[in-house]
Design a protein around this motif. Structure first.
Motif, short mmCIF file in Angstrom:
data_model
loop_
_atom_site.label_atom_id
_atom_site.label_comp_id
_atom_site.label_asym_id
_atom_site.label_seq_id
_atom_site.Cartn_x
_atom_site.Cartn_y
_atom_site.Cartn_z
N ARG A 99 76.55 18.14 92.70
CA ARG A 99 77.81 17.48 92.34
C ARG A 99 77.52 16.19 91.55
O ARG A 99 78.19 15.89 90.56
CB ARG A 99 78.63 17.17 93.59
N LEU A 100 76.52 15.42 91.98
CA LEU A 100 76.16 14.22 91.24
C LEU A 100 75.63 14.60 89.85
O LEU A 100 75.98 13.95 88.84
CB LEU A 100 75.09 13.44 91.99
N ALA A 101 74.78 15.60 89.80
CA ALA A 101 74.22 16.03 88.51
C ALA A 101 75.33 16.50 87.58
O ALA A 101 75.31 16.24 86.37
CB ALA A 101 73.18 17.12 88.72
N TRP A 102 76.31 17.21 88.12
CA TRP A 102 77.43 17.68 87.29
C TRP A 102 78.17 16.49 86.68
O TRP A 102 78.50 16.49 85.49
CB TRP A 102 78.39 18.54 88.13
N LEU A 103 78.41 15.48 87.49
CA LEU A 103 79.08 14.28 86.97
C LEU A 103 78.25 13.64 85.86
O LEU A 103 78.79 13.23 84.82
CB LEU A 103 79.31 13.27 88.10
#
Length: 726
Positions: free
Chosen positions: A244-248
């Motif tokens: 989720r952090l990487a997607w952001l």
């Protein structure tokens, strides 16, 4: 209506449109109120009625009360009083009022130095609008001296975000219930406007009844459809927090304009902000921990598009007004569809298209449960509080009352505010006092509220998994009878986001979330009121009895190590040896700690000596975990395991208070002891010790254990735990 009446009505409408043009900065003067806005203004100004307006975010509720204020003031009415819940809302509205030539002032917790001046200006008739924070309503001086004068002089009372009045609502605030007192004291014919964008039918009925706008009253109720045609709703499920952090990091730049990234906890907001900045994004954190000046700067930066996003908790919620906000992303699901709708409503007010994206996480439900655990206390604790106030025979401050009841201060204060509204207690100068009035614990109501909370949580699970229209789902949750498929959400129009993330962003996210170590600030002051529970301890803990600053592997609210630690430390978890990956991470924490500021290997002239031994804290729930953690640390650090701070005979089965500092310190003081074997080992140790435990919530177990160890001869105490709550 007569021709004269028609003409007067037309003149009033023309004046109202003219005020609106100034309010929105329309120099051409062509701005016009919508018919539903005009209907509310007409009811307030021409008919002096009470009105309840339930309309979607961006409908223009503030335009109604500012235009009505201008028209009423022209006709000789007193100032408008707006009860407003958030400082961001107040700042926005003072600026908006000035554009329309309306002089607005505020009384809230951030401008105490201005209160006397503001009150003098109100008395002199120089203020058109006074914005008051709800907690002021129950301040004794304000309630007894200022509020009656305001009620007598008010030309219009506005209750903004009125769902806060209802304990069925997602953001119940007991201070708001004080409005009933002000309503009762308003002279006849003073109009009242209540507004909200986030109320289902149950909340609407409750608010209407309390404000005198319910069935049987001569009130106008305007409830409009809640569709937001600019919003495109989506849900994207990703494997874990790192994805989720990487997607952001990979996709934040693709989202339109600037926006808000909501997180469920302060820790997560700070974690995400740090990571996104490292990835080159211009973002700022906005939480309840953010200083007021920094909050204002963050708001201004977002309004001016100097940042791509604010990473915020619900502290940035009602009332923040940026018409061109292009997106709202939730990193974690709120526990209520009503709260979710309220937050996503920040986006797309003045643009044709805004993206709304939910990235749910597996830690969400644990966070829901934590917040649910601090609901209204059980009857036994309430009765104990009432008895303590009755026995005192004088007002008791929160610090004086806290040691007498097993409740933490914030929860105690909220409970007292509810009891104040119910008439059982009263806030006066010097604290709180009982009224002697009979009071009944409404078990059925509290159980029903808890049941509704559970239903709302299930609704958010269903929202994330539904194959139907997401906007229609939310509108039905708010009892919008006009709910229909929107044609824009991911289920109606097809997914607009893919789960793809780059390996570089994922590696960086794994590194950020996998980085162990949180500082544990030692307790330096004894809690107030210990004398009331029989302990002769007060003021500052002597330097020679304090612990050094400690370390934890992570916070339970983290989206990194929190996800690993929560299952291990939950009450339902089985006890067992500490896992190898956790030991490895703890060793990393110790290595960083030793070399960092204040560490024993930092090379600084005043650095403390290296620990020479390990001491554990006896655990009733997880003895194998704590024992094995201490043994593994001793083995890796090539130090002796000196022993454990243990429970005195007969104390091992007693329950220690988790609710309030004074009661907990008393219990720990009576329960914890240094056994003879450990005392002998400390006498022969030539240096500080590591004090190892599984979890630190209040920090008092570490503080009391450190005091015992220091008094037994330890040269210093370094606390080390797996997790902290914050």
């Amino acid at each position: 209506m007569s021709n004269t009446g028609d003409a007067a009505n037309a003149d009033l409408r023309a004046s109202a449109d003219s005020v609106l043009a100034r309010l929105v900065g329309d120099e051409s003067g062509t701005a016009r109120l919508r018919e539903d806005q005009w209907r509310a203004i007409e009811a307030l100004v021409a008919e002096k009625r009470r009105a309840l307006v339930v309309q979607r975010t961006g409908w223009g509720k503030s335009a109604v009360y500012f235009v009505a204020t201008s028209l009423l003031r022209e006709r000789g009415s007193g100032p408008t009083v707006i009860v407003s819940p958030l400082l961001a809302l107040m700042r926005n509205q003072v600026e908006a009022a000035a554009r329309a030539g309306i002089h607005a002032r505020t009384i809230n917790s951030s401008n105490t130095e201005e209160w006397e001046t503001v009150q003098a200006e109100v008395a002199a008739g120089a203020v058109d609008v006074l914005l008051v924070s709800p907690e002021r309503l129950n301040n004794p001086d304000f309630r007894d001296e200022v509020l009656p004068r305001l009620a007598a002089a008010t030309g219009l009372l506005v209750v903004d975000e009125a769902h806060c009045i209802s304990d069925w609502g997602h953001d119940f605030r007991p201070d708001y219930r004080r409005l009933r007192t002000m309503l009762a004291e308003l002279p006849a014919g003073v109009p009242v406007l209540a507004t909200t964008a986030t109320a289902n039918a149950r909340v609407t009925a409750d608010v209407a009844e309390q404000l005198g706008t319910g069935a049987g009253s001569d009130a106008l109720v305007l409830r409009g459809p809640l569709d937001r045609e600019s919003l495109s709703l989506s849900v994207l499920r990703l494997p874990d927090a790192a994805h989720r952090l990487a997607w952001l990091a990979d996709h934040l730049g693709e989202l339109p304009g600037s926006g808000i990234i909501y997180t469920l906890t302060v820790a997560a907001a700070e974690e995400v902000t740090t990571y996104l900045r490292q990835c080159g994004h211009t973002v700022a954190s906005y939480t309840g921990r953010t200083e007021n000046a920094e909050r204002q700067q963050a708001e201004e930066d977002l309004l001016a598009n100097r940042v791509k996003a604010l990473v915020a908790t619900s502290a940035l919620g009602m009332g923040f007004d940026k018409p061109d906000l292009g997106f709202v992303v939730h990193l974690g699901s709120p526990s209520s569809p009503i709260a979710y709708y309220q937050q996503v409503g920040r986006a797309g007010r003045g643009v044709e298209h805004a993206e709304v994206l939910l990235l749910p996480g597996r830690e969400d439900e644990a966070i829901w449960q934590y917040f649910a655990s601090v609901a209204f206390p059980p009857e036994e604790q309430v009765r104990r509080t009432l008895d303590a106030l009755d026995r005192a025979g004088r007002p008791l401050s929160l610090p004086a009352l806290e040691p007498l009841v097993e409740l933490r201060r914030t929860r105690l204060e909220t409970m007292l505010k509810v009891l104040d509204v119910d008439g059982a207690v009263r806030r006066v100068r010097g604290g709180w006092t009982g009224t002697g009035q009979p009071w009944v614990y409404d078990t059925e109501r509290y159980a029903w509220v808890a049941k509704q909370r559970e239903a709302e949580q299930q609704a958010m699970r269903d929202y994330a998994t539904t194959s139907g229209c997401r906007m229609e789902f939310l509108r039905r949750q708010l009892d919008d009878e006009a709910a229909a498929p929107c044609g824009r959400c991911d289920n109606c129009a097809g997914a607009r986001f893919t789960p793809d993330v780059s390996q570089a962003a994922l590696d960086a996210a794994l590194g950020e979330l996998g980085r162990p170590g949180v500082e544990v600030e030692p307790r330096k002051m004894w809690p107030t009121g210990l004398a009331a529970v029989g302990l002769d301890l007060k003021g500052r803990i002597p330097q020679g009895e304090q612990a050094f600053a400690g370390r934890a592997l992570g916070r339970l609210s983290d989206i990194g190590w929190g996800n690993r630690l929560r299952p291990m430390l939950s009450p339902q978890a089985s006890d067992g040896p500490v896992p190898d990956d956790v030991v490895s991470a703890v060793v990393s924490v110790l290595a960083d700690w030793a070399k960092g500021p204040g560490g024993w290997a930092s090379g600084q002239p005043d650095a403390p000596a290296r620990p020479v031994g390990v001491v554990t804290v006896a655990s009733r729930s997880r003895p194998a975990l704590v024992g094995s953690l201490g043994a593994r640390i001793a083995e890796v650090g090539r130090m002796p395991l000196l022993g454990a701070v243990e429970y005195a005979p007969g104390a091992a089965g007693e329950r220690l208070s988790q609710s309030n500092s004074a009661q907990r310190v008393r219990g720990l003081h009576q329960a914890l002891v240094i056994p003879p074997g450990l005392a002998a080992a400390l006498a022969g140790a030539d240096g500080p010790v590591l004090l190892v435990d599984d979890f630190a919530d209040t920090g008092w177990t570490l503080a009391v254990s450190a005091r015992l160890l220091r008094r037994a001869g330890a040269a210093g105490v370094f606390p080390l735990v797996l997790a902290v709550q914050g």
